[in-house]
Design an enzyme around this catalytic site. Sequence first.
Site, PDB file in Angstrom:
ATOM      1  N   SER A   1      57.400  15.533  38.356  1.00  0.00           N
ATOM      2  CA  SER A   1      56.713  16.812  38.199  1.00  0.00           C
ATOM      3  C   SER A   1      55.323  16.593  37.635  1.00  0.00           C
ATOM      4  O   SER A   1      54.994  15.503  37.157  1.00  0.00           O
ATOM      5  CB  SER A   1      57.492  17.737  37.254  1.00  0.00           C
TER       6      SER A   1
ATOM      7  N   SER B   1      60.526  18.451  42.677  1.00  0.00           N
ATOM      8  CA  SER B   1      59.310  18.315  41.889  1.00  0.00           C
ATOM      9  C   SER B   1      58.866  19.676  41.368  1.00  0.00           C
ATOM     10  O   SER B   1      58.913  20.674  42.087  1.00  0.00           O
ATOM     11  CB  SER B   1      58.199  17.701  42.749  1.00  0.00           C
TER      12      SER B   1
ATOM     13  N   ASP C   1      55.600  21.525  40.235  1.00  0.00           N
ATOM     14  CA  ASP C   1      54.143  21.402  40.284  1.00  0.00           C
ATOM     15  C   ASP C   1      53.544  22.757  39.912  1.00  0.00           C
ATOM     16  O   ASP C   1      53.499  23.676  40.740  1.00  0.00           O
ATOM     17  CB  ASP C   1      53.696  20.981  41.683  1.00  0.00           C
TER      18      ASP C   1
END
Length: 347
Positions: free
Chosen positions: A226, A264, A266
């Site tokens: 991340s 992830s 973001d």
Amino acid sequence: MKAPELGIKIGLYEHGKRNSMADLGVKVGHATLIEDNDVRTGVTVILPPVKNPYRERLFSATFVMNGFSKPIGFIQVEELGYIETPIALTNTLSVYTVASAVVKHMVELNPDLKSVSPVVMECNDSYLNNVRKMAVREEHYFEALKNARLDFKEGSVGAGTGMSAFEFKGGIGSSSRIVEIGGEEYRVTSLVLANFGRREDLTIAGIPVGLYLKDYPGRGTSGRGSISMVVATDAPLTARQLKRLAKRAVIGLARTGGYAYHGSGDVVLAFSTAQSVPFGKEPEMVSFLPDNALSRLFRATAEATEEAIINALLQAKTMKGNGHVRYALPVEEVLEILEKHGVVEKA
């Protein structure tokens, strides 16, 4: 050393004097936890240049590229368009502890406070840190707060202590850019908590460095990870315009080889230091920049974020923890690769 000091030129715009969020007067503090063989974590606090962020609220906005993340406080920022606390960064299972500490901090500053929305962002450092120990305590937020200064460290410190990036050691990185619009000079800065990326995806100054380093020791994990990105500017922007700015941070992420893989997180938070919104009052009418003047700020955001990620890698140190090791980016090898491609000249 940061990218410019090594001869690595990223983007077209010049960076500010400190080449960090400090170019806006923003202070950053860290509390770094390295204990036993399995605690490698910490807290980082970003302090906007106001005396009391609850009573001097700054216009702000958020953007989520991939939502596998646990930020606190984003909903109210989206609804009202401002932040009212410092911004804290930590590991995934410690956001709640740190948020409690931020609330206590604001209660101490404001005796009449009955509601507040702390902003805490996170990445998962469980490769090097035994995140289940939940070693971060409220006192570590206050330690980071006490350590806040303009001349702050980057790399494997604070929230970045146990983070990985492109299967190298990651962490905290920052950069700034200067742009001229209508005869006025504005600064755009970025600070990242970098904890993402597959080795072969790493791109520096447009060169696929990761392909050359794919067999370097220390690979491990899927490379999903991340990244938490914070963008700040002194340009007078509305919350709507700041959201547009926040989106451009993802361009900088992509230019380093970030693909927002499944799993992830973001996320971006952007704020402006140009004016504050007094508590209990509507903001005074000021002259905001027109939308057709934002293109340079968009590019500056992408460039500052791209370099901030690379600066995190360049300044992080090799670290062992939790039964694993993350090697620092081999800077000399990177410079040789870039030199062969004609994008850097070694001093």
